[in-house]
Motif scaffolding. Sequence first.
Motif, mmCIF file in Angstrom:
data_model
loop_
_atom_site.group_PDB
_atom_site.id
_atom_site.type_symbol
_atom_site.label_atom_id
_atom_site.label_comp_id
_atom_site.label_asym_id
_atom_site.label_seq_id
_atom_site.Cartn_x
_atom_site.Cartn_y
_atom_site.Cartn_z
ATOM 1 N N ILE A 23 -31.906 -39.218 17.769
ATOM 2 C CA ILE A 23 -30.633 -39.255 17.052
ATOM 3 C C ILE A 23 -29.879 -40.536 17.390
ATOM 4 N N ILE A 24 -29.846 -40.880 18.674
ATOM 5 C CA ILE A 24 -29.138 -42.084 19.117
ATOM 6 C C ILE A 24 -29.792 -43.343 18.542
ATOM 7 N N ILE A 25 -31.123 -43.398 18.580
ATOM 8 C CA ILE A 25 -31.850 -44.578 18.084
ATOM 9 C C ILE A 25 -31.623 -44.756 16.583
ATOM 10 N N ASN A 35 -23.000 -53.081 10.372
ATOM 11 C CA ASN A 35 -22.009 -53.930 11.049
ATOM 12 C C ASN A 35 -22.530 -54.310 12.434
ATOM 13 N N GLN A 36 -22.885 -55.571 12.596
ATOM 14 C CA GLN A 36 -23.444 -56.036 13.869
ATOM 15 C C GLN A 36 -22.437 -55.969 15.015
ATOM 16 N N ILE A 37 -21.150 -56.163 14.700
ATOM 17 C CA ILE A 37 -20.121 -56.113 15.748
ATOM 18 C C ILE A 37 -20.029 -54.696 16.316
ATOM 19 N N LEU A 38 -20.031 -53.698 15.416
ATOM 20 C CA LEU A 38 -19.995 -52.307 15.880
ATOM 21 C C LEU A 38 -21.259 -51.959 16.655
ATOM 22 N N PRO A 249 -16.901 -44.949 1.966
ATOM 23 C CA PRO A 249 -15.912 -45.178 3.035
ATOM 24 C C PRO A 249 -16.408 -44.683 4.390
ATOM 25 N N ILE A 250 -16.001 -45.377 5.434
ATOM 26 C CA ILE A 250 -16.283 -44.985 6.823
ATOM 27 C C ILE A 250 -17.772 -44.638 6.980
ATOM 28 N N SER A 251 -18.630 -45.532 6.502
ATOM 29 C CA SER A 251 -20.070 -45.239 6.425
ATOM 30 C C SER A 251 -20.747 -45.143 7.790
ATOM 31 N N THR A 252 -20.123 -45.710 8.833
ATOM 32 C CA THR A 252 -20.759 -45.668 10.153
ATOM 33 C C THR A 252 -20.267 -44.509 11.023
ATOM 34 N N SER A 253 -19.258 -43.783 10.556
ATOM 35 C CA SER A 253 -18.748 -42.677 11.383
ATOM 36 C C SER A 253 -18.692 -41.369 10.594
ATOM 37 N N ASP A 254 -17.587 -41.110 9.895
ATOM 38 C CA ASP A 254 -17.421 -39.815 9.234
ATOM 39 C C ASP A 254 -18.475 -39.550 8.169
ATOM 40 N N PHE A 255 -18.891 -40.613 7.431
ATOM 41 C CA PHE A 255 -19.831 -40.426 6.329
ATOM 42 C C PHE A 255 -21.185 -41.065 6.613
ATOM 43 N N ILE A 256 -21.564 -41.106 7.871
ATOM 44 C CA ILE A 256 -22.850 -41.715 8.222
ATOM 45 C C ILE A 256 -24.034 -40.872 7.744
ATOM 46 N N PHE A 257 -23.811 -39.564 7.554
ATOM 47 C CA PHE A 257 -24.891 -38.723 7.016
ATOM 48 C C PHE A 257 -25.257 -39.166 5.598
ATOM 49 N N ALA A 258 -24.252 -39.534 4.786
ATOM 50 C CA ALA A 258 -24.508 -40.029 3.433
ATOM 51 C C ALA A 258 -25.237 -41.373 3.484
ATOM 52 N N LEU A 329 -20.596 -36.652 13.629
ATOM 53 C CA LEU A 329 -21.897 -36.060 13.936
ATOM 54 C C LEU A 329 -22.241 -36.406 15.376
ATOM 55 N N PRO A 330 -22.510 -35.432 16.232
ATOM 56 C CA PRO A 330 -22.776 -35.718 17.655
ATOM 57 C C PRO A 330 -23.913 -36.711 17.849
ATOM 58 N N PHE A 331 -23.657 -37.753 18.636
ATOM 59 C CA PHE A 331 -24.617 -38.796 18.989
ATOM 60 C C PHE A 331 -25.016 -39.677 17.803
ATOM 61 N N PHE A 332 -24.503 -39.389 16.603
ATOM 62 C CA PHE A 332 -24.946 -40.099 15.401
ATOM 63 C C PHE A 332 -23.836 -40.962 14.810
ATOM 64 N N SER A 333 -22.636 -40.401 14.701
ATOM 65 C CA SER A 333 -21.508 -41.167 14.189
ATOM 66 C C SER A 333 -21.095 -42.239 15.202
ATOM 67 N N TYR A 334 -20.679 -43.396 14.690
ATOM 68 C CA TYR A 334 -20.188 -44.442 15.580
ATOM 69 C C TYR A 334 -18.872 -43.998 16.222
ATOM 70 N N GLY A 335 -18.720 -44.304 17.498
ATOM 71 C CA GLY A 335 -17.482 -43.976 18.203
ATOM 72 C C GLY A 335 -17.749 -43.660 19.652
ATOM 73 N N GLY A 336 -16.850 -44.088 20.515
ATOM 74 C CA GLY A 336 -17.056 -43.913 21.949
ATOM 75 C C GLY A 336 -16.630 -42.564 22.484
ATOM 76 N N SER A 337 -15.497 -42.036 21.999
ATOM 77 C CA SER A 337 -14.939 -40.803 22.559
ATOM 78 C C SER A 337 -15.910 -39.639 22.440
ATOM 79 N N SER A 338 -16.419 -39.421 21.226
ATOM 80 C CA SER A 338 -17.328 -38.301 20.985
ATOM 81 C C SER A 338 -18.622 -38.463 21.779
ATOM 82 N N PHE A 339 -19.183 -39.681 21.761
ATOM 83 C CA PHE A 339 -20.449 -39.924 22.462
ATOM 84 C C PHE A 339 -20.315 -39.659 23.956
ATOM 85 N N ILE A 340 -19.264 -40.188 24.554
ATOM 86 C CA ILE A 340 -19.059 -40.030 25.999
ATOM 87 C C ILE A 340 -18.788 -38.563 26.350
#
Length: 368
Positions: A23-25, A35-38, A249-258, A329-340
């Motif tokens: 999932i992480i990979i 987004n390379q910066i993210l 919108p928000i393709s790397t976090s909330d809508f990464i499943f799409a 999505l756990p371990f899948f959406s971009y973001g530090g708070s949820s992952f940690i």
Amino acid sequence: MILFDKRILTHFDFIQPFLVLPIIILSHVLVSEANQILAMKQYVYFSIGFLVFIVFFLFPIRKIDWLIPFIYWINIFLLISVDLFGVSKLGAQRWLEIPFVHFTIQPSEIMKPAFILMLGYLIKQTPPPQNGYGVKDFAKISFYILLPFVLILKEPDLGSALILLLSGYAVLFIIGVNKKIWLTLFILIGTASPVLYENLHDYQKKRIIDFISEEPSYHVKQSIIAIGNGGMSGKPRDEATQTHFKFLPISTSDFIFAYNSERFGFVGNLFLMGIYALLIIHLLTLNYKLKGDYLARVVTTGLASLIFIYASVNISMTIGFAPVVGVPLPFFSYGGSSFITFMCFFGILQNLLTFRFDKEYNLIKFKF
């Protein structure tokens, strides 16, 4: 001479990292394309998450479990502090700023591990009888569930509050509560639902109206287009137009499943959902192995419930089957708070599993 205690390998649950790592990979592959910066920031989150996992894995939780109530009440104090002098972002007051460093923390995220551990502590102190908890014990545990729910709801953060509430009662459902209590609760909730709706914030009501209306909101409409664009096996990176032309919108976090659907299609979604399903089933089946170990059972069940709720709400949201809420999505959406937070959970769980037969926590022995 330092010798590593090999017994740790006997009780360590290797199935968990085997299911979480794909999932992480996959998440990192998608974020890197978008987004390379993210993607570079993800390495920071991965590093912090791994360190958090190690800390909680090595922490002697069983030996000092008497500290759990203290940790719970510290987190309650932090939630109250948010209301008094919290930092507002996007119309919500959910963060506390750490003095001098201008770094913010979200107490509702920190509360989740403390909340599940507190339930485990309470249930360990008063195990359920054969017919499940009665009214008195159920009311006592419910107080510890409802208190953070009310404080988080007030921020306002309906999504996090409901997730905490549902996961808490999911734990009680699996551990055991008298059936008459559940029946009474369902009747009360059904009767009070109009009153609960009227007390929602305007933006929360709008999300519900958008959900039940014939025409989906812009976010959901673009998400459904992206999912349809992926077809059975997905599109090459350059042809994932919904994402790369910023329609989604928000393709790397909330809508990464799409986004995953647009890149890897129906097959990619089946793979992702299959891993989540296997992880949840594996965690729930640990209940049979743990039996009377209520602290470990509650953490295992709580973690499985959280993953199920997060994944179900997020995926349902992207296909228009649930209101749009900021649930990752756990371990899948971009973001530090949820992952940690989830790495913290898995560190605690692996600790309770690995050292359940070792009261001394002898990971390393010294021999001269």
